[in-house]
Structures are given as structure tokens and as C-alpha cells.
Enzyme design. Structure first.
Site, PDB file in Angstrom:
ATOM      1  N   THR A   1     -44.747  10.707   1.525  1.00 39.32           N
ATOM      2  CA  THR A   1     -44.601  11.861   2.403  1.00 39.32           C
ATOM      3  C   THR A   1     -43.235  11.923   3.084  1.00 39.32           C
ATOM      4  O   THR A   1     -42.595  12.975   3.096  1.00 39.32           O
ATOM      5  CB  THR A   1     -45.711  11.853   3.466  1.00 39.32           C
TER       6      THR A   1
ATOM      7  N   HIS B   1     -45.350  15.433  -2.785  1.00 41.38           N
ATOM      8  CA  HIS B   1     -45.710  14.569  -3.909  1.00 41.38           C
ATOM      9  C   HIS B   1     -47.025  15.103  -4.441  1.00 41.38           C
ATOM     10  O   HIS B   1     -47.647  15.985  -3.825  1.00 41.38           O
ATOM     11  CB  HIS B   1     -45.873  13.095  -3.486  1.00 41.38           C
TER      12      HIS B   1
END
Length: 558
Positions: free
Chosen positions: A90, A365
């Protein structure tokens, strides 16, 4: 002659009519421009945490026309968009989207990493020099972007407009708000659920919450979501996902299994108070509520200087980690998120005006299918226990060099060597790297190993090696990097995770929509680092100072 004169008169008449029509249209609301040639009054960057590209296609039949489908039908879809570095976490993801470069340059090499100078683990957004604003005496607000070493597209907007263009970052996760907003933001806000479920910030931005944030918190908006989470539509129609009762899913404390419905009020006490909302679809609802409040409270998009709202939807990640990418919980979360995006569009249309804003949507992601599920489908996958590895390597180096202190830390697929011990024993760092490389390659479920020396002396241009190198920061990264087998994770046997450089973690959506954006799609490969230079080109501002991506020309109108 008469015909020519008549044509000239008619031409002048039509030109005057068009001019009058434009003036009348503009006079209806002097705050809203309608010409598409103007720069956008507001850019909205949306990062959906852990969003796989196939969530766009898998759930498409159940999306409304006003959310994801509005962007897909009328915007520009980069269908082959990827992260081009490792690790896909993240913190690095948000930093890379907004800086236009990779951890090699911006320095956010993980969410947490071992700082070999401070000799301790550090968090990507932590800053002990700051204090919390909106909650008393807590670490939650001791945050800033100071570990990010480059500028963002949001920073460049602030510089280009002499700080007149506003920048606001919003996310349930602090790092999802802070890193996109950049160093010069007017504000960044995140959710603190252990108290009253309030939105907070840091003294890095302000010493007191703005009035609109205080009013939002005072309205106890989080409380209205402490209800029962059931599916938006009939659960029997969720045929795009696995069965509701599944051995591949985790659940909440106090609930026997991961099945709908979820009585959040009864589960609240055992699951961190209002923090339970983070791992439900309602966390995204709350984020949208707050984003709409920010648009109105900050008067975003209401003058001639472009403003920027960076919104990250964090709950998709929490739900994915807990329930997995093939769960009915993740499907319901995306169907509800679709409605949130439609709400956001409606607000932008009303407050800023159609044609006056630009949106991009991507992810920080993606995520892997639960490996135990893949194994049951006879697909190669597995689990990696990282705890024995350090003891194994210490023992190996002790046998070779007579010391158990040659390794300081192993984390995020990296081995950090103890330089002081190496110097004391007068050993060769390169020799130790090479020895560890050979030993790690013989270790079960490790497929590739690269050394610091190799990254410093060679330039890799493709494949996993190139991805590792782009994620390798000379000052912050370790000395030996290793890659696990495909679909092998250091995680529990329920729920999904991410971090690799393989397609299941790198392939994420990239949609552009609105002012200055061409309608269309491409299957040509684009990369996450292309977003910031594309938006910079649209706004005609300088690229972020270490940007390595390229503008996606086909997405922009001439």
C-alpha cells in the site's frame, strides 16, 4: 456577388448566435465553466486498495450505469496496466501513483521497513515530531510524508499555482491519505475508529481540525453504519463468487463463520470498536461521505486554479485480506463501491459541473487467490513460514564465518547484513552476499535471489530482476533480496494478500474520465508510474521531480 454577400451575412449571424449562446450558458452559473478546452477545475484521484483488474469485468453485469460503467463507457481504459516494481504494498503503491516513479527513487520501500541507521523498524508515514489533531494523546496522528523523498503531482500543482490550488487527501488508512497528498498539501485526513469513529489529522498540516471536519465528526456519521451488513442484492445472484460458507475465508472475532449477515453492533466490542467498519463495505460508504463533505467544505473546484482531491478506498483491502478475492464479501463490497462512485459523480456534477473535472481511478496493488483454494484446483501455490529462515541463515553463516551476528534483520524479502560485525571480522560483504544467495536458492519455496552488488553493478531491463531493482533503494534496502515461488505467500490459510511482482499482484485498473480525456481503450502496456506525468501533461505543469513514467498520449485529447 449577391450569393457571396448573403453567405457572409448568414455566417456572421450564426457566429453571433453561437457566441450569445455560450455567454448565456456561462451566465447561468459564473462559478462553473462549460468549455472543454479549459483546464479542469478539479482533479480527483481515486485509488482502490487491493483492486484486481478483473473486478471490473467479473462484476460488470451487476454494476450500475453511473459508477464504474460511466468511466468504462465514456472514459479511457488502460486494460493492460501494471506495477513495475517489487514490493506491491500500500505505501509504495500510493507513493508511486503520485510521484510517477518507483521506490528506487521515492524511498517508500514498504509499509514498514528496517532502518539500518536507526537500527529499528520504521513506518512509511510515521513522524515522531508531529502530534495528533482530532484525538488526544494517541500515536495515530503522529504522521507526515517526510520519508517520501520526491515530489508528487499534487506538490507540483501547489508549486505551479503559487499554492492557490488546494490539495486534500482522504483515506481510512493514514498512508493512503498522506502520501498521495504530498508534502505541500492543505490537508490529509484519516479514520480513527478506536474512539468515537472520527476523522483525524496531524500537526504537520494544521493545529486544529477545520470546521467542516468538526461538524462531520460531531454528526457521528460512523455510528449510522454500525448496523447489519447484508448483501446489496439477493445473495443467490452472486454467482461470480464462491459459496458464502467457505473454508478459505477468515471472519470477525465473535462470529463462528464467514457468512452473511454480519451484525456489526454485536461484534463491535471484540473487533476494535468502530474499526470493524474498516473491514466491511461500509468503510467505503463512510469514506465517500467524508469526500463529499470535503468537496463542499473546502469549496473544491470553485475558482480558476485547479484543485486536487486524492481519495483512497481502503476497505477493499481489509475485506480482501480477511475474506479473500473470491468471496461474496468482496463482491458485495465492490457492488456497493460502484454506488459510492456514482454518488461521488453526482456530487461533482452538481458542485463543480459536468466537463469541469477529471478523474483517474487505479489501485495500489492487486491480490492473489487464496493459495489453499488454488491448491484444491490443482494449481501450483503454497505458504511460506518465514520464522525459521532467520535461524537457518544465522546457523549457516556461523558455520561458514564463526559468527551468529552477521544478519541484523530479515523483512519484506530482504536480508540486512550487520556491517559492523563484518568489519570487525574483516570479512568481504560481497562474499557473504554470494554465500547467502546460494544458500537461499537451495531453500524450499524460494525461487530467485539477487544481491546488492548485482543491483549496483548491473542494469536489469525486464522480468522479476528489473522489478526488484526498481524497488531497490540504495540507501534503505537490504543486501540480499529473495523471491518466493509463484502464488506462495507468508500468510494465513484464509484470506488474500499481495506483495509480489507477478501478474496477480501487478495488474490493476487504470481509468481516466472527464475534462481533457479521450474516449477509448488500449491493450498496450501502461505502468503505474505513467499516471502522474499524464495528469501533469493534462494540467500543463511540471512533472514530479523524479518521475520516470511517460504520459499516456492516447488518453489525452489533442
Amino acid at each position: 456577388m449577391k450569393k457571396s454577400l448573403l453567405l457572409s451575412i448568414l455566417s456572421l449571424f450564426f457566429i453571433q448566435c453561437i457566441s450569445v449562446k455560450q455567454k448565456v450558458k456561462a451566465s447561468k452559473n459564473t462559478n462553473i465553466q462549460t468549455t472543454e478546452t479549459a483546464k479542469p477545475k478539479l482533479v480527483v484521484g481515486i485509488v482502490v486498495d487491493q483492486m484486481r483488474y478483473d473486478y471490473l469485468t467479473r462484476f460488470q453485469s451487476k454494476y450500475s450505469d453511473g459508477g464504474f460503467m460511466r468511466m468504462l463507457k465514456n472514459g479511457y481504459n488502460c486494460k493492460n496496466n501494471h506495477y513495475n516494481y517489487i514490493p506491491t504494498y500500500t505505501g509504495p503503491g500510493h507513493a508511486s501513483v503520485y510521484t510517477g516513479t518507483t521506490p528506487e527513487n521515492h524511498g517508500i520501500i514498504a509499509n514498514d521497513w528496517y532502518d539500518k541507521f536507526e537500527k529499528k523498524e520504521v513506518y512509511c508515514a510515521s513522524d515522531a515530531s508531529q502530534s495528533s489533531v482530532g484525538v488526544e494523546g494517541q500515536w495515530a496522528g503522529k504522521m507526515s510524508p517526510h520519508r517520501m523523498q520526491t515530489t508528487t503531482v499534487t506538490d507540483q500543482l501547489r508549486l505551479d499555482t503559487q499554492q492557490r490550488g488546494k490539495v486534500i487527501g482522504i483515506a481510512i488508512k493514514d498512508r493512503g491519505a498522506i502520501l498521495p497528498a504530498g508534502h505541500s498539501a492543505n490537508g490529509a485526513y484519516w479514520f480513527y475508529g478506536k474512539d468515537k469513529g472520527n476523522w483525524i489529522t496531524s500537526t504537520y498540516y494544521t493545529n486544529e481540525l477545520p470546521t467542516w471536519v468538526k461538524e462531520f465528526n460531531a454528526a457521528d456519521e460512523a455510528e449510522k453504519y454500525m448496523t447489519t451488513w447484508n448483501t446489496l442484492y439477493d445473495i443467490n445472484t452472486y454467482v461470480e463468487s464462491d459459496t458464502d460458507l467457505s473454508k478459505y475465508e477468515g471472519t470477525f472475532k465473535g462470529k463462528a463463520n464467514a457468512t452473511f449477515p454480519y451484525d456489526l453492533k454485536s461484534l463491535q466490542e471484540e473487533n476494535g470498536g468502530f474499526d470493524i467498519l474498516k473491514a466491511t463495505a461500509y468503510g467505503n460508504n463512510l469514506t465517500t461521505d467524508f469526500a463529499i463533505a470535503a468537496i463542499k467544505g473546502e469549496n473544491l473546484g470553485q475558482d480558476n486554479d485547479t484543485d486536487f482531491l486524492a481519495v483512497s478506498y481502503s476497505s477493499t483491502d481489509y475485506v480482501g485480506h480477511r475474506f479473500g478475492v473470491n468471496s461474496k464479501e468482496i463482491q458485495d463490497t465492490y457492488l456497493r463501491l460502484d454506488q459510492d462512485i456514482e454518488r461521488l459523480f453526482a456530487t461533482l456534477d452538481a458542485e463543480v459541473g459536468k466537463g469541469n473535472y477529471t478523474i483517474f481511478l487505479t489501485a495500489d496493488h492487486a491480490a492473489v487467490h487464496v493459495p489453499s483454494f488454488l491448491q484444491d484446483q490443482k494449481i501450483p501455490a503454497g505458504y511460506f513460514d518465514s520464522k525459521p529462515l532467520k535461524d537457518h541463515l544465522k546457523s549457516f553463516l556461523n558455520t561458514m564465518y564463526g559468527s551468529e551476528n552477521l544478519i541484523e534483520n530479515i523483512s519484506s524479502g530482504q536480508v540486512f547484513l550487520n556491517y559492523e560485525e563484518i568489519k570487525r571480522l574483516k570479512l568481504s560483504t560481497t562474499a557473504i552476499e554470494n554465500a547467502l544467495q546460494q544458500e537461499l536458492l537451495s531453500y524450499d519455496k524460494i525461487s530467485k535471489v539477487y544481491t546488492r552488488t548485482a543491483f549496483l553493478n548491473s542494469e536489469f531491463t525486464h522480468g522479476i530482476a528489473a522489478s526488484l531493482q526498481r524497488g531497490f533503494n540504495q540507501k534503505r534496502s537490504g543486501d540480499v533480496c529473495f523471491v518466493l515461488d509463484i502464488a506462495t505467500i507468508p500468510y494465513s490459510r484464509t484470506g488474500s494478500t499481495h506483495g509480489s511482482g507477478f501478474n496477480y499482484d501487478t495488474h490493476v485498473p487504470l481509468l481516466f474520465y472527464g475534462n481533457g480525456i479521450q474516449k477509448g481503450e488500449t491493450l498496450q502496456r501502461t505502468e503505474i508510474t505513467d499516471i502522474a506525468p499524464t495528469i501533469s501533461a493534462l494540467l500543463e505543469i511540471s512533472f514530479p521531480n523524479a518521475s520516470t513514467g511517460n504520459p499516456i498520449e492516447s488518453a489525452l485529447k489533442n
